[in-house]
Design an enzyme around this catalytic site. Sequence first.
Site, mmCIF file in Angstrom:
data_model
loop_
_atom_site.group_PDB
_atom_site.id
_atom_site.type_symbol
_atom_site.label_atom_id
_atom_site.label_comp_id
_atom_site.label_asym_id
_atom_site.label_seq_id
_atom_site.Cartn_x
_atom_site.Cartn_y
_atom_site.Cartn_z
ATOM 1 N N GLU A 100 35.834 25.230 -49.792
ATOM 2 C CA GLU A 100 35.762 24.269 -49.470
ATOM 3 C C GLU A 100 35.588 23.109 -50.679
ATOM 4 O OE1 GLU A 100 36.956 21.847 -48.914
ATOM 5 O OE2 GLU A 100 35.127 20.378 -46.607
ATOM 6 N N ASP A 101 35.621 21.705 -51.483
ATOM 7 C CA ASP A 101 35.472 21.333 -52.231
ATOM 8 C C ASP A 101 33.889 20.758 -52.754
ATOM 9 O OD1 ASP A 101 36.164 19.280 -49.906
ATOM 10 O OD2 ASP A 101 37.346 18.433 -51.992
ATOM 11 N N ASP A 104 29.515 17.801 -46.876
ATOM 12 C CA ASP A 104 28.595 16.439 -47.295
ATOM 13 C C ASP A 104 27.757 16.308 -45.693
ATOM 14 O OD1 ASP A 104 28.860 13.199 -48.035
ATOM 15 O OD2 ASP A 104 30.290 13.336 -46.454
ATOM 16 N N LYS A 132 25.737 17.631 -51.059
ATOM 17 C CA LYS A 132 24.963 16.667 -50.890
ATOM 18 C C LYS A 132 24.092 17.146 -49.835
ATOM 19 C CE LYS A 132 29.239 13.133 -51.129
ATOM 20 N NZ LYS A 132 29.130 12.259 -51.310
HETATM 21 P P1 IMP Z 1 31.712 16.744 -44.096
HETATM 22 O O1 IMP Z 1 32.038 17.081 -42.746
HETATM 23 O O2 IMP Z 1 31.249 15.704 -44.259
HETATM 24 O O3 IMP Z 1 30.914 17.511 -44.367
HETATM 25 O O4 IMP Z 1 33.607 16.332 -44.898
HETATM 26 C C1 IMP Z 1 33.658 17.184 -46.370
HETATM 27 C C2 IMP Z 1 35.145 16.295 -46.700
HETATM 28 O O5 IMP Z 1 34.220 14.930 -47.139
HETATM 29 C C3 IMP Z 1 35.233 17.211 -47.923
HETATM 30 O O6 IMP Z 1 36.522 17.825 -47.709
HETATM 31 C C4 IMP Z 1 36.085 15.823 -48.829
HETATM 32 O O7 IMP Z 1 36.940 16.157 -48.360
HETATM 33 C C5 IMP Z 1 34.701 14.605 -48.491
HETATM 34 N N1 IMP Z 1 33.975 13.742 -49.185
HETATM 35 C C6 IMP Z 1 32.761 14.538 -48.779
HETATM 36 N N2 IMP Z 1 32.518 13.488 -49.971
HETATM 37 C C7 IMP Z 1 32.946 13.302 -50.373
HETATM 38 C C8 IMP Z 1 32.795 12.921 -52.038
HETATM 39 O O8 IMP Z 1 31.920 12.130 -52.587
HETATM 40 N N3 IMP Z 1 33.987 12.401 -52.602
HETATM 41 C C9 IMP Z 1 35.811 12.892 -52.202
HETATM 42 N N4 IMP Z 1 34.926 13.037 -50.817
HETATM 43 C C10 IMP Z 1 34.519 13.313 -50.558
HETATM 44 MG MG MG Z 2 38.174 18.608 -48.237
#
Ligand code: IMP
Ligand code: MG
Length: 175
Positions: A100-101, A104, A132
């Site tokens: 995963e990139d 968040d 993060k």
């Molecule tokens: P989560 O489900 O909130 O952990 O979302 C993760 C996804 O949100 C990642 O796979 C990214 O595609 C996107 N994302 C979260 N933070 C960033 C950011 O700072 N820049 C760009 N994409 C982000």
């Molecule tokens: Mg993503």
Amino acid sequence: MIAIKDKQFDLFISHEQIEDRVAALAEKLNADYKGKTPILVGILNGAFVFAADLVRHLNFDHEIHFGKFSSYQGMGSTGKVKELIGLTVDIKDRDVIIVEDIVDTGITMADLVPKFKAKGAKSVEIACLLMKPGKLSVPLDVKYCAMEIPNEFIVGYGLDYDDLGRNYKDIYVVK
Ligand code: IMP
Ligand code: MG
């Protein structure tokens, strides 16, 4: 500094730094998966650059596949994850590494890990480029993470702002 649409971004993590951290993460995987043949599952779109760099440091046999999942907030506080492109590979009895990139809120990964386990995976671990920790809103065990960052919005190295900016070699933070 770069500009994408209405926003300006400053250099945040150089490509050299990213390369060092990706190589160090790969060393951990090389130690832990020696003699195993795991399936890597890259999460589109963001992870395509990280996945491409990561696998070229791996020295154990592995397969790589991709899936596309999008997280969104439902009516309540519980996020839901939509499957846009599902897995076409059987992960039963296989070791799975989700690539995963960025983690968040953690909602996407917290949804996927049990789903992959329910498909019969022998093990499921997360390997992410970035995390993060201040934004994490669900319990999540991330075993492999290249870098932790504060709660800032970033682009580059696969990460986008409105689907733009994925092509930058470095990572930039919004001004
Ligand atoms: P989560 O489900 O909130 O952990 O979302 C993760 C996804 O949100 C990642 O796979 C990214 O595609 C996107 N994302 C979260 N933070 C960033 C950011 O700072 N820049 C760009 N994409 C982000
Ligand atoms: Mg993503």
